[in-house]
Structures are given as C-alpha cells and as structure tokens.
Design an enzyme around this catalytic site. Sequence first.
Site, PDB file in Angstrom:
ATOM      1  N   ASP A  71       0.863  -1.185   0.000  1.00  0.00           N
ATOM      2  CA  ASP A  71       0.000   0.000   0.000  1.00  0.00           C
ATOM      3  C   ASP A  71       0.898   1.233   0.000  1.00  0.00           C
ATOM      4  OD1 ASP A  71      -1.773   2.048   0.418  1.00  0.00           O
ATOM      5  OD2 ASP A  71      -2.625   1.259   2.276  1.00  0.00           O
ATOM      6  N   HIS A  72       1.087   1.810  -1.190  1.00  0.00           N
ATOM      7  CA  HIS A  72       1.986   2.950  -1.357  1.00  0.00           C
ATOM      8  C   HIS A  72       1.298   4.071  -2.132  1.00  0.00           C
ATOM      9  CE1 HIS A  72       6.390   1.964  -0.448  1.00  0.00           C
ATOM     10  NE2 HIS A  72       5.678   1.032   0.148  1.00  0.00           N
TER      11      HIS A  72
ATOM     12  N   GLU B 256       6.079   5.330   6.174  1.00  0.00           N
ATOM     13  CA  GLU B 256       7.281   6.009   5.697  1.00  0.00           C
ATOM     14  C   GLU B 256       6.917   7.408   5.217  1.00  0.00           C
ATOM     15  OE1 GLU B 256       6.191   3.305   3.708  1.00  0.00           O
ATOM     16  OE2 GLU B 256       7.202   1.665   4.764  1.00  0.00           O
TER      17      GLU B 256
ATOM     18  N   ASN C  12       5.450   8.077   1.565  1.00  0.00           N
ATOM     19  CA  ASN C  12       4.028   8.014   1.241  1.00  0.00           C
ATOM     20  C   ASN C  12       3.175   8.960   2.073  1.00  0.00           C
ATOM     21  OD1 ASN C  12       4.308   5.663  -0.592  1.00  0.00           O
ATOM     22  ND2 ASN C  12       4.900   4.607   1.288  1.00  0.00           N
TER      23      ASN C  12
ATOM     24  N   ALA D 216       8.201  -1.884  18.542  1.00  0.00           N
ATOM     25  CA  ALA D 216       7.041  -2.187  17.720  1.00  0.00           C
ATOM     26  C   ALA D 216       6.559  -3.615  17.951  1.00  0.00           C
ATOM     27  CB  ALA D 216       7.362  -1.957  16.242  1.00  0.00           C
TER      28      ALA D 216
ATOM     29  N   THR E  39       9.581  -8.632   7.454  1.00  0.00           N
ATOM     30  CA  THR E  39      10.304  -9.101   6.275  1.00  0.00           C
ATOM     31  C   THR E  39      11.581  -9.828   6.660  1.00  0.00           C
ATOM     32  OG1 THR E  39      11.461  -6.991   6.060  1.00  0.00           O
ATOM     33  CG2 THR E  39       9.412  -7.272   4.797  1.00  0.00           C
TER      34      THR E  39
END
Length: 339
Positions: A37-38, A106, A109, A176, A190
């Site tokens: 989602d960017h 980030e 975005n 987090a 990731t």
Amino acid sequence: MTEFGYFLSCEEFGPADLIEQASMAQDAGFRSLWISDHYHPWNDAQGQSPFVWSVIGALSQSCDLPVETAVTCPTVRLHPALVAQAAATSQVMLNGRFRLGLGSGEALNEHILGDSWPAADVRLDMLEEAVEVIRLLFTGEQVSHRGAHYTVENARLYTVPDTPPPIDISAFGPKAAELASRIADGFVTTAPDRELIDAFRGDDPTRPVAAATKVCWSRDRDEAVRTAHRLWPTEHLPGELNQILPTPRHFEQASELVTEETVGAAVPCGPDPEEHVRRLREYVDAGVDRVHIGQMGPEQRGFFDFYRTEVLPLLDGAGAQDGDGTGGPGRPGRTDTER
C-alpha cells in the site's frame, strides 16, 4: 506448518498486471496474497503505484485467495476511520478472506498532504490509537472518539462483515514488537528474526506470524542480479533511511551506494531452486507461518512455472501449503521507527 503466498508489488506493477499475477499465483499453488500500500514507488524505475483498495476490489472478483495489505499506514495520509471503512468493505467482498496489515509508515508516502513527519515514538503512539479507532468502527456501532491524535464524530460503518478482519502489525524492532504483542491479532515482518517473533508470541506459540521476501528468477543469474539491482536497491539501504527519505529521487540518490555485488549476495537470483529454497527455509526455521514471495522484474510467468515445478515441491518437508490460507514491506534492518 508453513504455507507460501505471493507478494503483489504495487510499486512495480499496474492494476492489470497485479490481477494477472494473482491468478497465476493461485494456479501455481500459492495460498495467499500480500499487497503493498503505497502512494509513491521507491524509485522511478519501479514506476507504478495504484490505489490498493481499488485493486483489492478487483482481486475479490478474480481469484479465491486470502488477501492482506502489507502494510497500510492508518495515521497520516489516511485517517483511521477511512481505513476502517476500506478494510470492512474488503472483508465483505472477500467473504472473510481479508487481513488488515498495519504499520507506522514512511515519509515517502505519508508526507504528501504537507503534514510533518513525526518522531518514531510518536508514530507508534499514533498507530496504537488508530487501531483503537478501527476496532471500534468494526463493531458497526456509532463511534465518537477524541484522543491525542484523532477525532471521530458520530461515525458508523453500515457495510460491516460478520467477522471483523484480523489486524496484524508490522515490526522490525523490539518497541514495535511489544506494541504488536499487546494490540495485534498477528505479526508481519520481512526478516526471519526469531527473537522478534518470540517477543511477539510471548507465552502463546500459536499467534500467527507472516513475512515476505523478494527474489528474482531468470534463466540467467547475472541478468537477474542486474534486474534486482535496477529495481530494488532500496531493499538494502541501512538504518532509518527508508522511513525518513521523502521522495523517490532521494531514494535513487541513496541507492547509488548499493552495488550489484551486494544485491547478488543478499537476494535469491537466477534458476537454481536450492538458492531460493535456502532463503525460504530461513523463514520456516524462524517460526513464520506464512511466507510471501515477490518476483522482481518482468519474468513473472517464468517465475510461477519455476516455483510450481521446482521450488514449492522442495518445500513440502517444511510443511508448505498445509494451511487453509486464511491466516503481511518493509526492509530487514531494524530502525528507530520500528523499535
């Protein structure tokens, strides 16, 4: 038992390509989909960035796989009340096969509306409040909320699923991971980082964990390395750069420090199935339940044939594809943002 899915990259492919890849993934034996989602790609070479919620609507009509955003930032560019509506509708359209992957985002975005980019601890605090708002709205009741970061007034979702979509939280560091452990249904990453996975799960080893990695299949390994270096050098930038750089051009400048040798050593490239399997087994050994693989570059059909015939069969011993698929971009290094 670990199952394997496909990672749809909205940074690199347009809507029609993503829909085609989802169908090919299903036919090849992948069991779920992650989709990024960017608003911007990481660099101009990637060259795309469709609106993820429109693509998810199309996916609901074109294949039967579960879908998860990996990940949506519900704090700056999109108010959590709008994310709740989009996620609830996606869960309805996918007949309960949607998971909402969330992260702290980030600047690339999120800065586009002119808002300041908060410090890392503030971003995590905003994410926690956003999740609270989203869960309240998933009830279908009228919600008014006035918190430190968000105001919601007389809001009610009328299109709500029978079962709210699970909410997974992305984390690449201990702060987090602790937040995810407190407020999330699942954990997405990731990196095959067993320490963070265990920190999320705590005393419950059944809590779901999903991850993703990128590969570049080609019959020519050197060509695959060149493709991976041209399109995704940003995967190898250190520290907090991925969270704070504001434009694709800034990422292109920073990526000049990333060499083809670095990419070739870090990314499974080329036609050797064992090279790909070694990487995926790192995630299996770390305790990941669902691993999503993204193919870089244009050779998508060859990739799916390769994985269907040569890679996924080698992973059967790791429990590949034993789940029902109902079980989320980011980079492997820990950053201040995701502590």
